[in-house]
Design a protein around this motif. Structure first.
Motif, PDB file in Angstrom:
ATOM      1  N   ALA A 174      40.967  15.379  30.840  1.00 17.86           N
ATOM      2  CA  ALA A 174      40.890  16.004  29.518  1.00 17.86           C
ATOM      3  C   ALA A 174      39.459  16.402  29.171  1.00 17.86           C
ATOM      4  O   ALA A 174      38.527  15.682  29.455  1.00 17.86           O
ATOM      5  N   LEU A 175      39.338  17.576  28.548  1.00 16.80           N
ATOM      6  CA  LEU A 175      38.047  18.053  28.042  1.00 16.80           C
ATOM      7  C   LEU A 175      38.216  18.309  26.553  1.00 16.80           C
ATOM      8  O   LEU A 175      39.257  18.787  26.128  1.00 16.80           O
ATOM      9  N   THR A 176      37.179  18.001  25.786  1.00 21.26           N
ATOM     10  CA  THR A 176      37.288  18.319  24.356  1.00 21.26           C
ATOM     11  C   THR A 176      36.998  19.800  24.167  1.00 21.26           C
ATOM     12  O   THR A 176      36.164  20.375  24.875  1.00 21.26           O
ATOM     13  N   MET A 177      37.687  20.389  23.214  1.00 21.85           N
ATOM     14  CA  MET A 177      37.492  21.807  22.900  1.00 21.85           C
ATOM     15  C   MET A 177      36.059  22.048  22.431  1.00 21.85           C
ATOM     16  O   MET A 177      35.438  23.059  22.775  1.00 21.85           O
ATOM     17  N   SER A 178      35.523  21.077  21.698  1.00 21.23           N
ATOM     18  CA  SER A 178      34.166  21.244  21.164  1.00 21.23           C
ATOM     19  C   SER A 178      33.129  21.312  22.288  1.00 21.23           C
ATOM     20  O   SER A 178      32.165  22.070  22.201  1.00 21.23           O
ATOM     21  N   SER A 179      33.326  20.513  23.361  1.00 18.22           N
ATOM     22  CA  SER A 179      32.357  20.561  24.463  1.00 18.22           C
ATOM     23  C   SER A 179      32.418  21.897  25.196  1.00 18.22           C
ATOM     24  O   SER A 179      31.391  22.440  25.611  1.00 18.22           O
ATOM     25  N   VAL A 180      33.625  22.455  25.317  1.00 24.28           N
ATOM     26  CA  VAL A 180      33.769  23.764  25.963  1.00 24.28           C
ATOM     27  C   VAL A 180      33.110  24.844  25.101  1.00 24.28           C
ATOM     28  O   VAL A 180      32.360  25.692  25.600  1.00 24.28           O
ATOM     29  N   ILE A 181      33.374  24.801  23.784  1.00 21.79           N
ATOM     30  CA  ILE A 181      32.790  25.787  22.860  1.00 21.79           C
ATOM     31  C   ILE A 181      31.276  25.675  22.867  1.00 21.79           C
ATOM     32  O   ILE A 181      30.561  26.676  22.886  1.00 21.79           O
ATOM     33  N   ASP A 182      30.784  24.424  22.846  1.00 21.95           N
ATOM     34  CA  ASP A 182      29.333  24.178  22.903  1.00 21.95           C
ATOM     35  C   ASP A 182      28.707  24.855  24.109  1.00 21.95           C
ATOM     36  O   ASP A 182      27.687  25.547  24.013  1.00 21.95           O
ATOM     37  N   PHE A 183      29.308  24.598  25.254  1.00 21.76           N
ATOM     38  CA  PHE A 183      28.778  25.155  26.504  1.00 21.76           C
ATOM     39  C   PHE A 183      28.774  26.679  26.464  1.00 21.76           C
ATOM     40  O   PHE A 183      27.788  27.321  26.804  1.00 21.76           O
ATOM     41  N   LEU A 184      29.911  27.271  26.019  1.00 22.70           N
ATOM     42  CA  LEU A 184      30.022  28.728  26.001  1.00 22.70           C
ATOM     43  C   LEU A 184      29.057  29.359  25.003  1.00 22.70           C
ATOM     44  O   LEU A 184      28.474  30.407  25.276  1.00 22.70           O
ATOM     45  N   GLN A 185      28.871  28.712  23.840  1.00 24.31           N
ATOM     46  CA  GLN A 185      27.952  29.255  22.840  1.00 24.31           C
ATOM     47  C   GLN A 185      26.520  29.251  23.351  1.00 24.31           C
ATOM     48  O   GLN A 185      25.792  30.234  23.200  1.00 24.31           O
ATOM     49  N   ASN A 186      26.118  28.130  23.948  1.00 24.47           N
ATOM     50  CA  ASN A 186      24.753  28.040  24.474  1.00 24.47           C
ATOM     51  C   ASN A 186      24.534  29.055  25.593  1.00 24.47           C
ATOM     52  O   ASN A 186      23.504  29.720  25.657  1.00 24.47           O
ATOM     53  N   PHE A 187      25.518  29.175  26.463  1.00 23.44           N
ATOM     54  CA  PHE A 187      25.406  30.112  27.583  1.00 23.44           C
ATOM     55  C   PHE A 187      25.361  31.552  27.086  1.00 23.44           C
ATOM     56  O   PHE A 187      24.537  32.349  27.492  1.00 23.44           O
ATOM     57  N   ASN A 188      26.262  31.873  26.142  1.00 21.35           N
ATOM     58  CA  ASN A 188      26.379  33.231  25.637  1.00 21.35           C
ATOM     59  C   ASN A 188      25.184  33.613  24.774  1.00 21.35           C
ATOM     60  O   ASN A 188      24.663  34.708  24.875  1.00 21.35           O
ATOM     61  N   SER A 189      24.733  32.687  23.897  1.00 22.05           N
ATOM     62  CA  SER A 189      23.652  33.027  22.971  1.00 22.05           C
ATOM     63  C   SER A 189      22.343  33.256  23.697  1.00 22.05           C
ATOM     64  O   SER A 189      21.575  34.144  23.348  1.00 22.05           O
ATOM     65  N   SER A 190      22.078  32.474  24.753  1.00 22.18           N
ATOM     66  CA  SER A 190      20.829  32.680  25.487  1.00 22.18           C
ATOM     67  C   SER A 190      20.833  34.046  26.170  1.00 22.18           C
ATOM     68  O   SER A 190      19.827  34.748  26.186  1.00 22.18           O
ATOM     69  N   GLY A 191      21.990  34.431  26.719  1.00 24.93           N
ATOM     70  CA  GLY A 191      22.100  35.747  27.341  1.00 24.93           C
ATOM     71  C   GLY A 191      21.970  36.863  26.322  1.00 24.93           C
ATOM     72  O   GLY A 191      21.300  37.870  26.557  1.00 24.93           O
ATOM     73  N   GLN A 192      22.600  36.683  25.154  1.00 20.25           N
ATOM     74  CA  GLN A 192      22.538  37.692  24.099  1.00 20.25           C
ATOM     75  C   GLN A 192      21.117  37.841  23.573  1.00 20.25           C
ATOM     76  O   GLN A 192      20.647  38.950  23.336  1.00 20.25           O
ATOM     77  N   ASP A 193      20.430  36.695  23.351  1.00 16.76           N
ATOM     78  CA  ASP A 193      19.064  36.739  22.844  1.00 16.76           C
ATOM     79  C   ASP A 193      18.161  37.498  23.811  1.00 16.76           C
ATOM     80  O   ASP A 193      17.356  38.327  23.400  1.00 16.76           O
ATOM     81  N   TYR A 194      18.296  37.204  25.101  1.00 13.30           N
ATOM     82  CA  TYR A 194      17.472  37.889  26.100  1.00 13.30           C
ATOM     83  C   TYR A 194      17.763  39.385  26.088  1.00 13.30           C
ATOM     84  O   TYR A 194      16.850  40.215  26.096  1.00 13.30           O
ATOM     85  N   GLU A 195      19.052  39.728  26.050  1.00 10.60           N
ATOM     86  CA  GLU A 195      19.437  41.140  26.088  1.00 10.60           C
ATOM     87  C   GLU A 195      18.960  41.872  24.843  1.00 10.60           C
ATOM     88  O   GLU A 195      18.444  42.982  24.915  1.00 10.60           O
ATOM     89  N   SER A 196      19.110  41.230  23.666  1.00  9.49           N
ATOM     90  CA  SER A 196      18.679  41.880  22.425  1.00  9.49           C
ATOM     91  C   SER A 196      17.165  42.051  22.395  1.00  9.49           C
ATOM     92  O   SER A 196      16.658  43.090  21.976  1.00  9.49           O
ATOM     93  N   LEU A 197      16.425  41.038  22.873  1.00  9.82           N
ATOM     94  CA  LEU A 197      14.965  41.153  22.925  1.00  9.82           C
ATOM     95  C   LEU A 197      14.542  42.253  23.899  1.00  9.82           C
ATOM     96  O   LEU A 197      13.593  43.002  23.634  1.00  9.82           O
TER      97      LEU A 197
END
Length: 202
Positions: free
Chosen positions: A108-131
């Motif tokens: 079992a995985l918690t939904m929050s841990s999956v969301i956490d991982f995806l947000q951190n992964f996605n936001s760092s990529g988005q920040d780099y791309e936007s910059l």
């Protein structure tokens, strides 16, 4: 194709600031805000980005910091809400319910841990791309300004040369009139095609 406009009104600046702050608060990127404002004002996103970074942003630094804090708070609230619900992702199995219960604890995985991982992964990529896109927009705006500056320098040089030529012609004409008055009051002049004054023979 978008029409370039030179003058930014206070309303334009206010719309730009409000849109950027809203996008930051909602977790979007500044680039998307520039595109939205560009569509509204019929300008390019690069022009909006340049205006924001060069002029408007200085007036809204505190508001920008507050918008970023609000974004973090909303992320935290979402994270806490997900933890309280404790949603689990469990892999389906064809085993008996007992075996399924035994394996559920390890799989079992918690939904929050999956969301956490995806947000951190996605936001760092988005920040780099936007910059990266913002930097590209600033570079394009800088290149446009340099081109305009070179054109203005050329025009200024041409005007300066024309001015000096006119002063020389007027100086020559003044001298000819002064000397002509001393020699002969009845002397007349005519203008040649190249701009020089020529004494007309009596």
């Amino acid at each position: 194709m978008k029409v370039r406009q030179d003058a930014w009104s206070e309303e334009n600046d206010l719309l730009l600031a409000e849109t950027v702050l809203r996008h930051v608060r909602e977790g979007s990127t500044q680039l998307k805000a520039f595109e939205e404002v560009g569509d509204t004002l019929n300008r390019t996103s690069a022009a909006c980005g340049f205006r924001w970074n060069a002029v408007v942003r200085k007036q809204y630094e505190k508001a920008l910091g507050l918008a970023r804090k609000q974004r973090k708070q909303s992320y935290r609230l979402i994270h806490k809400d997900e933890e309280s619900r404790e949603l689990h992702i469990v892999l389906e199995s064809t085993q008996t319910s007992q075996n399924m219960n035994d394996s559920a604890g390890s799989a079992a995985l918690t939904m929050s841990s999956v969301i956490d991982f995806l947000q951190n992964f996605n936001s760092s990529g988005q920040d780099y791309e936007s910059l990266r896109k913002e930097l590209e927009a600033v570079k394009q705006a800088k290149a446009a300004l340099e081109t305009k500056y070179e054109e203005l320098e050329k025009r200024t040089l041409t005007i300066q040369e024309d001015y000096e030529a006119i002063v020389k012609i007027m100086d020559r004409a003044r001298k000819m009139v002064v000397f002509g008055n001393e020699e002969d009051k009845g002397t007349s002049f005519k203008m040649e095609s190249n701009g020089n004054l020529e004494k007309v023979a009596d």
